[in-house]
Design a protein around this motif. Structure first.
Motif, PDB file in Angstrom:
ATOM      1  N   LYS A 181     -27.586 -40.295 -53.140  1.00 17.36           N
ATOM      2  CA  LYS A 181     -26.467 -39.992 -54.024  1.00 17.36           C
ATOM      3  C   LYS A 181     -25.784 -41.272 -54.504  1.00 17.36           C
ATOM      4  N   HIS A 202     -32.547 -39.707 -62.656  1.00 14.03           N
ATOM      5  CA  HIS A 202     -32.223 -38.273 -62.575  1.00 14.03           C
ATOM      6  C   HIS A 202     -33.486 -37.438 -62.364  1.00 14.03           C
ATOM      7  N   SER A 205     -34.780 -37.584 -58.834  1.00 14.56           N
ATOM      8  CA  SER A 205     -33.814 -37.281 -57.780  1.00 14.56           C
ATOM      9  C   SER A 205     -33.902 -35.814 -57.378  1.00 14.56           C
ATOM     10  N   ARG A 207     -31.549 -33.928 -57.698  1.00 16.88           N
ATOM     11  CA  ARG A 207     -30.606 -33.271 -58.599  1.00 16.88           C
ATOM     12  C   ARG A 207     -31.260 -32.892 -59.930  1.00 16.88           C
ATOM     13  N   TYR A 212     -28.152 -33.116 -66.656  1.00 17.99           N
ATOM     14  CA  TYR A 212     -27.977 -34.539 -66.928  1.00 17.99           C
ATOM     15  C   TYR A 212     -27.022 -34.623 -68.118  1.00 17.99           C
ATOM     16  N   THR A 255     -26.269 -35.054 -62.693  1.00 22.58           N
ATOM     17  CA  THR A 255     -26.013 -36.479 -62.904  1.00 22.58           C
ATOM     18  C   THR A 255     -25.173 -36.670 -64.158  1.00 22.58           C
ATOM     19  N   ARG A 295     -23.627 -37.156 -59.305  1.00 23.46           N
ATOM     20  CA  ARG A 295     -24.048 -38.536 -59.139  1.00 23.46           C
ATOM     21  C   ARG A 295     -23.647 -39.286 -60.402  1.00 23.46           C
TER      22      ARG A 295
END
Length: 472
Positions: A181, A202, A205, A207, A212, A255, A295
Motif C-alpha cells: 500500500k 495499479h 497491485s 487493488r 484508478y 488507486t 493508494r
C-alpha cells in the motif's frame, strides 16, 4: 452477440449466446422510470440491478460484473458524465447508455467523447430502449463466460517501451512495491511517462479490481480542485445543488493519481496530508469524516526540494509522499530508446492511418537520435505521427520530418584551406542554421538574413551536386 478477441481482434459468435443472461445496471433516481426500465428489460431474460445514486452504482459495479450500464445524466449525488468516466476507467469495454431530459448538443458530444455508447433524450419508448440495448450488448467485447483470457489492460494504453537500464530498474522496483500500500512519488520531466508507471503499479497491485482515478492538479482552478478531490454536501456553497462524491471517495479500494501535485496550494496540501495520515476525507460542508481505503501515487515535473525551500510545498507532505521515490530519466539520456520508440510509434500510426510504411531510413533515424526532445516521449510520438501522415512512401525519410535539407550534408568540414572556399563556407553556415532551428527553413532563412526562396534554391543546388552557375 459478438465477442471481440483481444489477442486477434476478430469477431466470433458465442455458442452460448442464447442461453446466457446479460447483467444490466440501471442508474435512475426517478422511481417510476426506474421501475419501467427494470420490468421492461427483465422481460427479455436479463438480470437487472437498479441503483438510485451514483454512489450505489459504483459500489455495485465494483462488486459485480455488468454487461451494460444505463444511467441518467442528472443524479442526486454525482453528474452522470462523471459516473461514465469512472466506469470507463474501471472497465473500458462495458457499454454505457446515457439518458437525459435536458439534452444539449454539447452534453451529447461530451458523453460520446467520454465513451458513451448512446445518448437518449427523454421521453423515449421502451421499444427504442430495447433496440439500443440489443445493439449495445451485441457490440460488447468483454464476456466472462466465453472462456476468453482476462483482458490485458495494457493493450488499451501505451505500454512501457524501453531497453534502458535505468528504466528497467525502475520497472522492477514498481513490480516489487505494487502489491503493497506504499505511497509513490514519481518525478520526471513532462512527457517521460509518469502516468504510465502509475497505471503499471495499479495494474500489478491487489487493488486492480478497484478504480484508478487520475486528477490533474494543474488543470483545475484552485476553487474547483478542493471540491473535485473531497466532494461536497448539498448547500455547502453557492451552486452546490446536490451532494457530490470527491475523487478520493471514488478511488475507495483503488488507486488515486495526483498528477502534478506541486501545482496544488499549501492549504490543499495540508488536507492531502490528513487523508494520508488518517485514511479519511472531509467533504466540504460535511458533518463527519468518511473513511477511505486508497493508494496514493503523486507525480511532479518540478524539484520538490526546491519548492520546499521557496515555501511552495509542505515539507511534511513531501516526506509522507516520498515513501517510495523514483525519477524517470529524460529521453535525451536514453538514446537507445529513441530508435525503439520510433519504430514502435511508426508501426502503431501506420496501422491507425492505413499507411504501408514499415521502416525508417538511416538518415532519418540518425537525425532523430540527435534531437534534444524537450517534450520527451510525447514529442517523439507526435513527430512520428506527423511524419507518417505526411509521407507517401514505404520508408520514412528526412523529408517527412521537414528535414529534406539534411540529406547527404557534408558534416564536420575540416577547417583547412581546401574547405575555405566561399561555396563551402556558405553551405556550412546554412546547415548550421538548419540544425539550430531543427530543420525549420523559415527560421533558418531569418537567421541567415536571406529569403526562404534563396534558401530553397541553395538546398536544391546542394542536393543535385551542381555549382550555382550550373543550377541556374
Amino acid at each position: 452477440m459478438y465477442i471481440l478477441l483481444p489477442s486477434r481482434g476478430k469477431l466470433i459468435r458465442s455458442k452460448d449466446q442464447k442461453m446466457r443472461k446479460n447483467s444490466i445496471l440501471i442508474v435512475e433516481d426517478d422511481p417510476d422510470l426506474g421501475r419501467t426500465l427494470f420490468e421492461g428489460l427483465a422481460k427479455e431474460g436479463n438480470v437487472i440491478h437498479l441503483a438510485q445514486s451514483a454512489e450505489e452504482a459504483l459500489r455495485l459495479f465494483v462488486q459485480k460484473a455488468f454487461d451494460l450500464v444505463i444511467s441518467d445524466v442528472k443524479l442526486p449525488d454525482l453528474d452522470g458524465l462523471q459516473l461514465l468516466e469512472s466506469i470507463k476507467n474501471k472497465s473500458v469495454h462495458t457499454p454505457v447508455i446515457m439518458m437525459t431530459g435536458f439534452g444539449t448538443v454539447q452534453n451529447a458530444v461530451a458523453a460520446m467523447k467520454k465513451g458513451a455508447f448512446e445518448y437518449l433524450l427523454k421521453p423515449f419508448s421502451l421499444n427504442i430502449m430495447d433496440q439500443v440495448v440489443e445493439k449495445a450488448l451485441e457490440n460488447n467485447s468483454v464476456k466472462q463466460e466465453v472462456n476468453l483470457e482476462p483482458l490485458d489492460l495494457s493493450a488499451f494504453s501505451m505500454p512501457i517501451v524501453t531497453k534502458d537500464r535505468k528504466m528497467l530498474e525502475i520497472l522492477e522496483l514498481c513490480k516489487r512495491v505494487a502489491p503493497t500500500k506504499a505511497t509513490l512519488l514519481i518525478q520526471g520531466e513532462s512527457g517521460t511517462g509518469k502516468e504510465l508507471f502509475a497505471r503499471f503499479v495499479h495494474r500489478h497491485s491487489q487493488r486492480n479490481q478497484g478504480f484508478y482515478v487520475a486528477v490533474n492538479c494543474a488543470s483545475l482552478p484552485e476553487s474547483l480542485l478542493e471540491s473535485e478531490l473531497f466532494g461536497h454536501e448539498k448547500g455547502a456553497f453557492t451552486g452546490a445543488v446536490g451532494k457530490k462524491l470527491g475523487k478520493f471517495e471514488l478511488a475507495h479500494r483503488g488507486t488515486i493519481l495526483l498528477d502534478e501535485i506541486s501545482e496544488m496550494n499549501t492549504l490543499l496540501q495540508a488536507k492531502i496530508l490528513r487523508v494520508l495520515q488518517e485514511n479519511e476525507v472531509d467533504r466540504i460542508g460535511g458533518r463527519q469524516p468518511i473513511p477511505v481505503d486508497i493508494r496514493v501515487i503523486a507525480t511532479t515535473n518540478r524539484n520538490l526540494e526546491t519548492c520546499i525551500e521557496k515555501g511552495e510545498f509542505r515539507e511534511d507532505l513531501y516526506y509522507r509522499l516520498n515513501v517510495i521515490s523514483m525519477k524517470l530519466p529524460p529521453l535525451r539520456e536514453r538514446t537507445d530508446d529513441i530508435e525503439l520508440l520510433a519504430q514502435y510509434f511508426l508501426k502503431q500510426f501506420a496501422e491507425i492511418h492505413g499507411k504501408p510504411m514499415h521502416s525508417l531510413s538511416e538518415n532519418a533515424l540518425s537525425w532523430l537520435k540527435k534531437q534534444e526532445w524537450r517534450g520527451n516521449v510525447r514529442e517523439l510520438k507526435n513527430t512520428i505521427e506527423r511524419a507518417v501522415l505526411i509521407s507517401s512512401e514505404r520508408v520514412l525519410t528526412l523529408q517527412d520530418f521537414g528535414s529534406e535539407e539534411l540529406v547527404n550534408p557534408e558534416e564536420n568540414l575540416a577547417e583547412d584551406s581546401s574547405t575555405l572556399s566561399l561555396r563551402n563556407m556558405e553551405k556550412k553556415l546554412i546547415f548550421r542554421a538548419l540544425e539550430k532551428t531543427n530543420g525549420n527553413r523559415t527560421h533558418a532563412a531569418k537567421i541567415l538574413g536571406i529569403s526562404i526562396r534563396t534558401l530553397r534554391n541553395k538546398l536544391s543546388e546542394y542536393k543535385q551536386g551542381l555549382s550555382p552557375q550550373e543550377a541556374v
